[in-house]
Design an enzyme around this catalytic site. Sequence first.
Site, short mmCIF file in Angstrom:
data_model
loop_
_atom_site.label_atom_id
_atom_site.label_comp_id
_atom_site.label_asym_id
_atom_site.label_seq_id
_atom_site.Cartn_x
_atom_site.Cartn_y
_atom_site.Cartn_z
N GLU A 1 -10.80 -9.35 3.41
CA GLU A 1 -9.53 -8.95 4.03
C GLU A 1 -9.81 -8.79 5.51
O GLU A 1 -10.61 -7.94 5.92
CB GLU A 1 -9.03 -7.63 3.43
CG GLU A 1 -7.73 -7.19 4.09
CD GLU A 1 -7.13 -5.94 3.45
OE1 GLU A 1 -7.39 -5.67 2.26
OE2 GLU A 1 -6.41 -5.22 4.18
N HIS B 1 1.03 6.24 1.80
CA HIS B 1 1.78 7.21 2.60
C HIS B 1 2.98 7.81 1.87
O HIS B 1 3.58 8.77 2.35
CB HIS B 1 2.12 6.63 3.97
CG HIS B 1 0.85 6.40 4.74
ND1 HIS B 1 -0.06 7.41 4.98
CD2 HIS B 1 0.28 5.28 5.24
CE1 HIS B 1 -1.10 6.92 5.62
NE2 HIS B 1 -0.92 5.63 5.79
N ARG C 1 -9.39 7.87 -0.95
CA ARG C 1 -10.31 8.39 0.07
C ARG C 1 -11.15 9.51 -0.52
O ARG C 1 -10.74 10.23 -1.42
CB ARG C 1 -9.52 8.93 1.26
CG ARG C 1 -8.74 7.87 2.02
CD ARG C 1 -8.20 8.45 3.31
NE ARG C 1 -9.27 8.59 4.27
CZ ARG C 1 -9.50 7.74 5.27
NH1 ARG C 1 -8.73 6.70 5.45
NH2 ARG C 1 -10.51 7.94 6.09
N GLU D 1 -8.88 0.50 -2.62
CA GLU D 1 -9.80 0.51 -1.49
C GLU D 1 -10.71 1.72 -1.61
O GLU D 1 -10.24 2.82 -1.89
CB GLU D 1 -9.03 0.64 -0.17
CG GLU D 1 -8.06 -0.49 0.09
CD GLU D 1 -7.19 -0.20 1.31
OE1 GLU D 1 -7.33 0.87 1.93
OE2 GLU D 1 -6.37 -1.05 1.62
N ARG E 1 -7.01 12.87 0.57
CA ARG E 1 -5.92 13.42 1.41
C ARG E 1 -4.55 12.89 0.98
O ARG E 1 -3.54 13.49 1.27
CB ARG E 1 -6.17 13.13 2.88
CG ARG E 1 -6.05 11.69 3.24
CD ARG E 1 -6.09 11.47 4.73
NE ARG E 1 -7.42 11.61 5.28
CZ ARG E 1 -7.81 10.99 6.40
NH1 ARG E 1 -6.96 10.24 7.06
NH2 ARG E 1 -9.03 11.14 6.86
N ASN F 1 0.86 -1.19 0.00
CA ASN F 1 0.00 0.00 0.00
C ASN F 1 0.90 1.24 0.00
O ASN F 1 1.70 1.44 0.92
CB ASN F 1 -0.88 -0.05 1.26
CG ASN F 1 -1.81 1.14 1.36
OD1 ASN F 1 -1.40 2.27 1.11
ND2 ASN F 1 -3.05 0.91 1.74
N THR G 1 -8.28 3.87 8.50
CA THR G 1 -9.48 3.03 8.58
C THR G 1 -9.59 2.44 9.99
O THR G 1 -8.65 1.82 10.48
CB THR G 1 -9.41 1.89 7.54
OG1 THR G 1 -9.00 2.44 6.29
CG2 THR G 1 -10.74 1.20 7.38
N HIS H 1 -3.63 -4.37 7.99
CA HIS H 1 -3.82 -3.16 8.79
C HIS H 1 -2.93 -3.19 10.02
O HIS H 1 -3.06 -4.09 10.86
CB HIS H 1 -5.27 -2.91 9.21
CG HIS H 1 -5.52 -1.44 9.40
ND1 HIS H 1 -5.38 -0.81 10.61
CD2 HIS H 1 -5.81 -0.47 8.51
CE1 HIS H 1 -5.60 0.48 10.44
NE2 HIS H 1 -5.87 0.72 9.17
N HIS I 1 -5.70 3.53 -1.35
CA HIS I 1 -7.02 3.88 -0.82
C HIS I 1 -7.39 5.24 -1.40
O HIS I 1 -6.76 6.25 -1.08
CB HIS I 1 -6.94 3.94 0.71
CG HIS I 1 -8.26 4.14 1.38
ND1 HIS I 1 -8.44 4.02 2.73
CD2 HIS I 1 -9.49 4.46 0.89
CE1 HIS I 1 -9.70 4.25 3.05
NE2 HIS I 1 -10.36 4.54 1.94
N1 PXP Z 1 -5.95 -2.84 4.50
C1 PXP Z 1 -6.86 -1.83 4.55
C2 PXP Z 1 -8.27 -2.16 4.22
C3 PXP Z 1 -6.48 -0.53 4.88
O1 PXP Z 1 -7.41 0.45 4.91
C4 PXP Z 1 -5.12 -0.26 5.14
C5 PXP Z 1 -4.69 1.13 5.43
O2 PXP Z 1 -4.94 1.95 4.33
C6 PXP Z 1 -4.21 -1.32 5.05
C7 PXP Z 1 -4.66 -2.61 4.77
C8 PXP Z 1 -2.75 -1.12 5.30
O3 PXP Z 1 -2.56 -0.74 6.62
P1 PXP Z 1 -1.14 -0.22 7.10
O4 PXP Z 1 -0.86 1.04 6.33
O5 PXP Z 1 -1.32 0.01 8.55
O6 PXP Z 1 -0.15 -1.28 6.77
#
Ligand code: PXP
Length: 246
Positions: A151, A10, A45, A70, A49, A7, A101, A197, A43
Amino acid sequence: MTRLGINVDHIATIREARKAIEPDPVTAALMAELAGAHGVTVHLRMDRRHIQERDVRLMRQLVTTRLNVEMAVSEENLFLAADLKPDTVTLVPERADEITTEGGLDLVRTLDPVRDAVNRLHALDIQVSLFIDPEIEQIERAGASGASLIELNTGAYSEAAPKALDEADPLFLEELGKIVDAAEHARKLDLRVLAGHGLTYRNVGPVSSIPEVEELNIGHNIVARAALVGMGQAVEEMLYAMNGST
Ligand code: PXP
């Protein structure tokens, strides 16, 4: 082998902190693929952001593994999904002022709109994954939604193992047990199981060892580590740009 979906939200968070053009999450996604990641997750959003539509459009063209977007269930998002055509859409709950989330979908309350979204996305040939907490009731509803993937939210597990991993800690064992039970139950319903997550280099092992869990989606902790392991090289390169030597 457990697959890794990376992901890159960030990376975009750092870019958006300055509304700059760097670092580009599209470049990060491609570098992650070159390093062996099995898929890219973003994601999109509602408040944009971090990830922007432009990022997803470019990733759609350039990502050669799988692109997972997402998004919350909304008319606007379903319309966008039809346009962007990711390989997978992961439906997530979204609250405007949350930092990240906060939990899984509440399928007890929202099964009908989720089932409708699943049908509409399947009609577009887009796979659907549902982000849910590791609770049997949620798994049962996911089974009734028509989605083929879930998930499991590892947020509570990750919070139970915040720093060092104490495999004898009762709270940690309880949260790990919930993920194991949920994964086993989901496979009995023919649901394919992903998880993610809050996972970190320290706490990922027990989750990646669960045989039913095919793939993990991990973002923040990988981006956090990338910033630090890259710091030495980045400083050396700036000194070189300034002085022609390090
Ligand atoms: N899965 C989902 C559904 C999420 O919303 C996120 C965060 O965007 C992640 C996984 C990844 O989480 P993390 O950034 O804490 O590894």
